[in-house]
Design an enzyme around this catalytic site. Sequence first.
Site, PDB file in Angstrom:
ATOM      1  CB  SER A   1      41.844  36.184  30.021  1.00  0.00           C
ATOM      2  OG  SER A   1      43.222  36.208  30.478  1.00  0.00           O
TER       3      SER A   1
ATOM      4  CE1 TYR B   1      40.985  40.249  33.215  1.00  0.00           C
ATOM      5  CE2 TYR B   1      42.844  39.141  33.704  1.00  0.00           C
ATOM      6  CZ  TYR B   1      41.909  39.537  32.865  1.00  0.00           C
ATOM      7  OH  TYR B   1      41.959  39.120  31.368  1.00  0.00           O
TER       8      TYR B   1
END
Length: 279
Positions: free
Chosen positions: A137, A150
Amino acid sequence: MDTRVGAPVALVTGGSSGIGESTALALLDRGFTVYAVARRVDRMVPLAEAGAHTFAMDVTDDDSMVAGIARIIEEQGRIDVLVNNAGYGSYGAVEDVPIEEARRQFEVNVFGLARLVQLVTPHMRARRSGRIVNISSIGGKFYEPFGAWYHATKFAVEGFSDSLRMELRPFGIQVVLIEPGPILTEWNEIARDSLLERSGSGAYATHARKAHEVLTEFDRPGRASTPEEVADKIVKAATTRRPAARYPVGKGARLITTSRDLLPDRVFDQVVGRTFGVR
């Protein structure tokens, strides 16, 4: 990849929706034999109807992963491409997120990914051919308030993949990172709902609610990219002769990753702080 005998074989995790589902379909269109796995097998019926092999796999369950890889090897004799897509984001202030939930994010996003790498590598190494595509990501390159756990998992995936790329290169195995920006999937809803659930009241409430608004904005038309755009990049990473080490993909992804590389921490902190109302 060695595709001299039969169609190349791909395993896609997190195949029940979003990027995983779109990737499985895109690989089918390119002539791959595709195995799509997820916990929710019922949601993969359209993939099965399109020609994919589907079955249940839980990347937090070692027996499930071992059995899944063994099944593919027994049926096909090879795995040419592993797309490690399974993952999720769970947000909240660090002190509000139970440590068990923090561990679960690492189990899904990092250790499940790493265990599948361990399981497919011997087969790829024996053939001196293979491609491992890890879905990271842009969150593995920058940071946001309330996303600490995260982002930590995605920073870990970045470092793991960079080291793995060097480690496996002598055996003909290529490792590629995909770095999506905001994508129109259920990921955003899960992340922002967990943020309100954990930090929407109490000491962090004001800033958490502002962060929820910011995350919600990325689901507006024109602010996020589609899963199909990411799938196209994954197919490129899986099929091009000499893939890049990493592919940012989606609206603003390359701008954000480049800005993080170029801007000093103090300046980047100010940009993020203004965006999320954290001063």
